[in-house]
Design a protein around this motif. Sequence first.
Motif, PDB file in Angstrom:
ATOM      1  N   GLU A   1      -6.335   1.081 -27.278  1.00  0.00           N
ATOM      2  CA  GLU A   1      -4.954   1.336 -27.718  1.00  0.00           C
ATOM      3  C   GLU A   1      -4.156   2.015 -26.607  1.00  0.00           C
ATOM      4  OE1 GLU A   1      -3.298   0.220 -30.317  1.00  0.00           O
ATOM      5  OE2 GLU A   1      -5.180  -0.822 -30.807  1.00  0.00           O
TER       6      GLU A   1
ATOM      7  N   LYS B   1      -3.228  -0.425 -24.098  1.00  0.00           N
ATOM      8  CA  LYS B   1      -2.188  -1.352 -24.569  1.00  0.00           C
ATOM      9  C   LYS B   1      -0.776  -0.810 -24.328  1.00  0.00           C
ATOM     10  CE  LYS B   1      -4.741  -3.883 -28.089  1.00  0.00           C
ATOM     11  NZ  LYS B   1      -5.080  -3.912 -29.515  1.00  0.00           N
ATOM     12  N   GLU B   2      -0.694   0.521 -24.082  1.00  0.00           N
ATOM     13  CA  GLU B   2       0.637   1.101 -23.830  1.00  0.00           C
ATOM     14  C   GLU B   2       1.046   0.970 -22.363  1.00  0.00           C
ATOM     15  OE1 GLU B   2       0.411   5.109 -25.242  1.00  0.00           O
ATOM     16  OE2 GLU B   2      -0.201   4.408 -27.236  1.00  0.00           O
TER      17      GLU B   2
ATOM     18  N   GLN C   1       0.660  -2.726 -17.342  1.00  0.00           N
ATOM     19  CA  GLN C   1      -0.253  -3.782 -16.902  1.00  0.00           C
ATOM     20  C   GLN C   1      -0.670  -4.651 -18.090  1.00  0.00           C
ATOM     21  OE1 GLN C   1      -4.470  -3.178 -15.392  1.00  0.00           O
ATOM     22  NE2 GLN C   1      -3.425  -3.713 -13.488  1.00  0.00           N
ATOM     23  N   PHE C   2      -0.934  -3.979 -19.227  1.00  0.00           N
ATOM     24  CA  PHE C   2      -1.313  -4.750 -20.414  1.00  0.00           C
ATOM     25  C   PHE C   2      -0.138  -5.638 -20.840  1.00  0.00           C
ATOM     26  CE2 PHE C   2      -1.363  -5.417 -24.988  1.00  0.00           C
ATOM     27  CZ  PHE C   2      -2.603  -6.009 -25.152  1.00  0.00           C
ATOM     28  N   HIS C   3       1.059  -5.043 -20.911  1.00  0.00           N
ATOM     29  CA  HIS C   3       2.221  -5.804 -21.401  1.00  0.00           C
ATOM     30  C   HIS C   3       2.567  -6.978 -20.499  1.00  0.00           C
ATOM     31  CE1 HIS C   3       3.202  -3.442 -24.820  1.00  0.00           C
ATOM     32  NE2 HIS C   3       3.065  -2.331 -24.117  1.00  0.00           N
ATOM     33  N   LYS C   4       2.538  -6.716 -19.174  1.00  0.00           N
ATOM     34  CA  LYS C   4       3.060  -7.727 -18.247  1.00  0.00           C
ATOM     35  C   LYS C   4       2.011  -8.722 -17.773  1.00  0.00           C
ATOM     36  CE  LYS C   4       6.824  -4.816 -16.690  1.00  0.00           C
ATOM     37  NZ  LYS C   4       7.318  -3.873 -15.743  1.00  0.00           N
TER      38      LYS C   4
ATOM     39  N   ASN D   1      -1.908  -8.531 -18.874  1.00  0.00           N
ATOM     40  CA  ASN D   1      -3.146  -8.730 -19.636  1.00  0.00           C
ATOM     41  C   ASN D   1      -2.953  -8.708 -21.151  1.00  0.00           C
ATOM     42  OD1 ASN D   1      -4.570  -8.899 -17.243  1.00  0.00           O
ATOM     43  ND2 ASN D   1      -5.048  -6.712 -17.177  1.00  0.00           N
ATOM     44  N   SER D   2      -1.810  -9.170 -21.620  1.00  0.00           N
ATOM     45  CA  SER D   2      -1.528  -9.046 -23.053  1.00  0.00           C
ATOM     46  C   SER D   2      -2.471  -9.886 -23.920  1.00  0.00           C
ATOM     47  CB  SER D   2      -0.067  -9.397 -23.340  1.00  0.00           C
ATOM     48  OG  SER D   2       0.166 -10.702 -22.887  1.00  0.00           O
ATOM     49  N   THR D   3      -3.177 -10.842 -23.307  1.00  0.00           N
ATOM     50  CA  THR D   3      -4.094 -11.664 -24.106  1.00  0.00           C
ATOM     51  C   THR D   3      -5.514 -11.068 -24.103  1.00  0.00           C
ATOM     52  OG1 THR D   3      -4.570 -13.017 -22.174  1.00  0.00           O
ATOM     53  CG2 THR D   3      -2.837 -13.825 -23.663  1.00  0.00           C
TER      54      THR D   3
ATOM     55  N   PRO E   1       3.149  -3.021 -12.992  1.00  0.00           N
ATOM     56  CA  PRO E   1       1.785  -3.174 -13.518  1.00  0.00           C
ATOM     57  C   PRO E   1       0.691  -2.939 -12.474  1.00  0.00           C
ATOM     58  CG  PRO E   1       2.790  -5.326 -13.151  1.00  0.00           C
ATOM     59  CD  PRO E   1       3.825  -4.315 -12.779  1.00  0.00           C
TER      60      PRO E   1
END
Length: 354
Positions: free
Chosen positions: A68, A71-72, A75-78, A80-82, A156
């Motif tokens: 979690e 996820k903030e 890098q996750f958003h731009k 590795n979101s999958t 990211p």
Amino acid sequence: MEKSTVNNFKYTKIIRIWLIIGLIMLIGQVVIGGITRLTGSGLSITKWDIITGVIPPLNVEDWENEFELYKETPQFHKINSTFTLQDFKFIYFWEYFHRLWVRSLGFVFLIPFIIFAVKKQLDFYLIKRLGIVILLTILTASAGWIMVQSGLVNRPWVNAYKLTIHFTLAVLVVWAMVKTVSDVYLLGSKSLIPSKKIVSYVIGIAFVQMIVAGVMAGMRAGLYYPTWPDMNGEFVPGVLLNSTNWDWHNMINYDSYLFAPALIQFTHRMLAYMLAVGTIYLFFKLRYAVEEASKKWLNSTLILVWVQILLGILTVLNVEGKIPLFFGVSHQLIGLLYFMGLLFLYDSLRKQKA
Ligand code: HEM
């Protein structure tokens, strides 16, 4: 001129082995750092707890919490979101291992250091030398954390210049350790060699190359010009020939325009060719003038510079959207070993105590 008298102590043998283990662990730290960066793992742990960070997530709930937090991050958003929890566990492992290794290094180093010092088995010279190693290691770790933080907001990736500071400090730790090891092992010649200065010039160029290499890695400059001997069809990239591009903004905003990666990769290549010439020159100039103690370093640096250039070329030629892990990590390791070889060569050229 020899300064360390550690060779007269009761635990001399153990101290010698301990220092070699420390040096090998340091090299290991740099290699694991390279793997962490090239697997894109460096931003997976978003906190820095010196003590409690030793314990990895142990149950599903802990893993979910860590995920979690990740996820903030941008890098996750731009990028590795999958990512699934399984993907996250992979990148977490490398960053965790990188941090665990440096903690182990701290233990392997600090505890014997205190024991040997209390038992008066270290002379003042060695305490001072090892104190510098410890101080630089703390600085490197702190710069590492500042670097990680730079990748947790907006962009990211970590900032290229902060990565360079972290990497350069790591190189300085290795440098301080090499100096200590060669003093303790008395890696010297019987007679003084007059041509020490030219070795120091090559070391100077190699050190600048290590700094440029850090920027190269941080900017991921290798991705923009995956060809050799030319750079996307030109020897000097056209973007460097336009004087209006020589602007600080292009260096600061290095990921929005081609100028900075082109400049850094071009400089890295030119310095590599200079080092090849410099190392060959050293070899032919010194091979009959030096004693056995220096000859092995002279031979090693000559071999390593060629292997290093070959690995650099293979790294760029095998770029497929990302830097190839095997070549990238090998290139980083051999680069460090080449640099260490030059330092040992320099140290071996001083006069040994009779
Ligand atoms: C004596 C010559 C060289 C030395 C000492 C050297 C050293 C290094 C080091 C230490 C790194 C890793 C930096 C880091 O991880 O922070 C690096 C990165 C790199 N070098 Fe070299 N290098 C040399 C020659 C070359 C050549 C000839 C090329 C290609 C034409 C090249 C291409 C690269 C690339 C693409 C990277 C970035 C790889 C990555 O992102 O991990 N290098 N170099």
